[in-house]
Design a protein around this motif. Sequence first.
Motif, PDB file in Angstrom:
ATOM      1  N   GLU A 177       4.318   2.177   8.159  1.00  0.00           N
ATOM      2  CA  GLU A 177       3.138   1.382   7.782  1.00  0.00           C
ATOM      3  C   GLU A 177       3.277   0.891   6.347  1.00  0.00           C
ATOM      4  N   ARG A 178       3.773   1.733   5.469  1.00  0.00           N
ATOM      5  CA  ARG A 178       3.970   1.365   4.063  1.00  0.00           C
ATOM      6  C   ARG A 178       4.982   0.221   3.955  1.00  0.00           C
ATOM      7  N   GLN A 179       6.067   0.297   4.694  1.00  0.00           N
ATOM      8  CA  GLN A 179       7.080  -0.754   4.641  1.00  0.00           C
ATOM      9  C   GLN A 179       6.525  -2.078   5.163  1.00  0.00           C
ATOM     10  N   THR A 180       5.718  -2.014   6.206  1.00  0.00           N
ATOM     11  CA  THR A 180       5.084  -3.224   6.731  1.00  0.00           C
ATOM     12  C   THR A 180       4.172  -3.839   5.685  1.00  0.00           C
ATOM     13  N   ARG A 181       3.415  -3.016   4.997  1.00  0.00           N
ATOM     14  CA  ARG A 181       2.509  -3.511   3.952  1.00  0.00           C
ATOM     15  C   ARG A 181       3.294  -4.099   2.778  1.00  0.00           C
ATOM     16  N   LEU A 182       4.403  -3.466   2.412  1.00  0.00           N
ATOM     17  CA  LEU A 182       5.208  -3.996   1.303  1.00  0.00           C
ATOM     18  C   LEU A 182       5.750  -5.378   1.638  1.00  0.00           C
ATOM     19  N   LEU A 183       6.165  -5.588   2.871  1.00  0.00           N
ATOM     20  CA  LEU A 183       6.654  -6.908   3.276  1.00  0.00           C
ATOM     21  C   LEU A 183       5.561  -7.968   3.198  1.00  0.00           C
ATOM     22  N   GLN A 184       4.325  -7.533   3.323  1.00  0.00           N
ATOM     23  CA  GLN A 184       3.188  -8.446   3.243  1.00  0.00           C
ATOM     24  C   GLN A 184       2.652  -8.567   1.822  1.00  0.00           C
ATOM     25  N   GLY A 185       3.268  -7.865   0.881  1.00  0.00           N
ATOM     26  CA  GLY A 185       2.850  -7.938  -0.515  1.00  0.00           C
ATOM     27  C   GLY A 185       1.774  -6.941  -0.902  1.00  0.00           C
ATOM     28  N   ASP A 186       1.458  -6.021  -0.041  1.00  0.00           N
ATOM     29  CA  ASP A 186       0.426  -5.004  -0.313  1.00  0.00           C
ATOM     30  C   ASP A 186       1.137  -3.698  -0.660  1.00  0.00           C
ATOM     31  N   THR A 187       0.926  -3.190  -1.867  1.00  0.00           N
ATOM     32  CA  THR A 187       1.636  -1.990  -2.312  1.00  0.00           C
ATOM     33  C   THR A 187       0.886  -0.693  -2.020  1.00  0.00           C
ATOM     34  N   ARG A 188      -0.286  -0.785  -1.425  1.00  0.00           N
ATOM     35  CA  ARG A 188      -1.079   0.420  -1.152  1.00  0.00           C
ATOM     36  C   ARG A 188      -0.612   1.110   0.130  1.00  0.00           C
ATOM     37  N   TYR A 189      -0.825   2.426   0.159  1.00  0.00           N
ATOM     38  CA  TYR A 189      -0.619   3.183   1.392  1.00  0.00           C
ATOM     39  C   TYR A 189      -1.854   3.008   2.272  1.00  0.00           C
ATOM     40  N   ILE A 190      -1.707   3.332   3.533  1.00  0.00           N
ATOM     41  CA  ILE A 190      -2.823   3.240   4.468  1.00  0.00           C
ATOM     42  C   ILE A 190      -3.969   4.121   3.957  1.00  0.00           C
ATOM     43  N   SER A 191      -5.195   3.660   4.113  1.00  0.00           N
ATOM     44  CA  SER A 191      -6.336   4.360   3.514  1.00  0.00           C
ATOM     45  C   SER A 191      -6.719   5.619   4.276  1.00  0.00           C
ATOM     46  N   GLN A 192      -6.608   5.622   5.570  1.00  0.00           N
ATOM     47  CA  GLN A 192      -6.915   6.829   6.354  1.00  0.00           C
ATOM     48  C   GLN A 192      -6.051   6.857   7.594  1.00  0.00           C
ATOM     49  N   LEU A 193      -5.885   8.032   8.155  1.00  0.00           N
ATOM     50  CA  LEU A 193      -4.954   8.219   9.265  1.00  0.00           C
ATOM     51  C   LEU A 193      -5.615   8.197  10.632  1.00  0.00           C
ATOM     52  N   HIS A 194      -6.917   8.003  10.671  1.00  0.00           N
ATOM     53  CA  HIS A 194      -7.599   8.008  11.968  1.00  0.00           C
ATOM     54  C   HIS A 194      -8.792   7.055  11.918  1.00  0.00           C
TER      55      HIS A 194
END
Length: 155
Positions: free
Chosen positions: A57-74
């Motif tokens: 999920e982090r790698q997908t966000r980085l490709l989109q220019g978003d450096t944040r980790y997912i906010s919650q897991l559920h």
Amino acid sequence: MNTKRFGFTMIELVFVIVVLGILAAVAIPRFAATRDDAQIAKGRSDISAIRAAIVSERQTRLLQGDTRYISQLHSSTSSLFDGNGSSHLLQYGISVGNENGHWNSPTCTGANPNVCTYDYTVMGQNVTFTYSQADGNFSCSRSGSTAEMCKKLID
């Protein structure tokens, strides 16, 4: 005079019962240990899948220019690690249960509702995992009463 026997004597039957009892006394504890090992293996597998999903999920966000980790897991308390409603961590979430070898409903506390803890029950102990949105870390505490079980699950 007929010398053929057509049955077992009482001594032979008692001997067979004693041998079966000894075999059962040896086998039953081994089966219990196998069940505990299976619960630990399931937990290790779940944790590996969750961690890999966080990284993906982090790698997908980085490709989109978003450096944040997912906010919650559920997104619900009946199925864990299924994403935060807008994305999916695991293709199929992990169902919640209160017995050994299952994840319990998450506890979200504090000023930030996205800080949640997840308990995995194994061998009658709840091992608490915390997800840190700051660094994407999903881990349990290696101190306290469940430290040894935590080590078995993540090492």
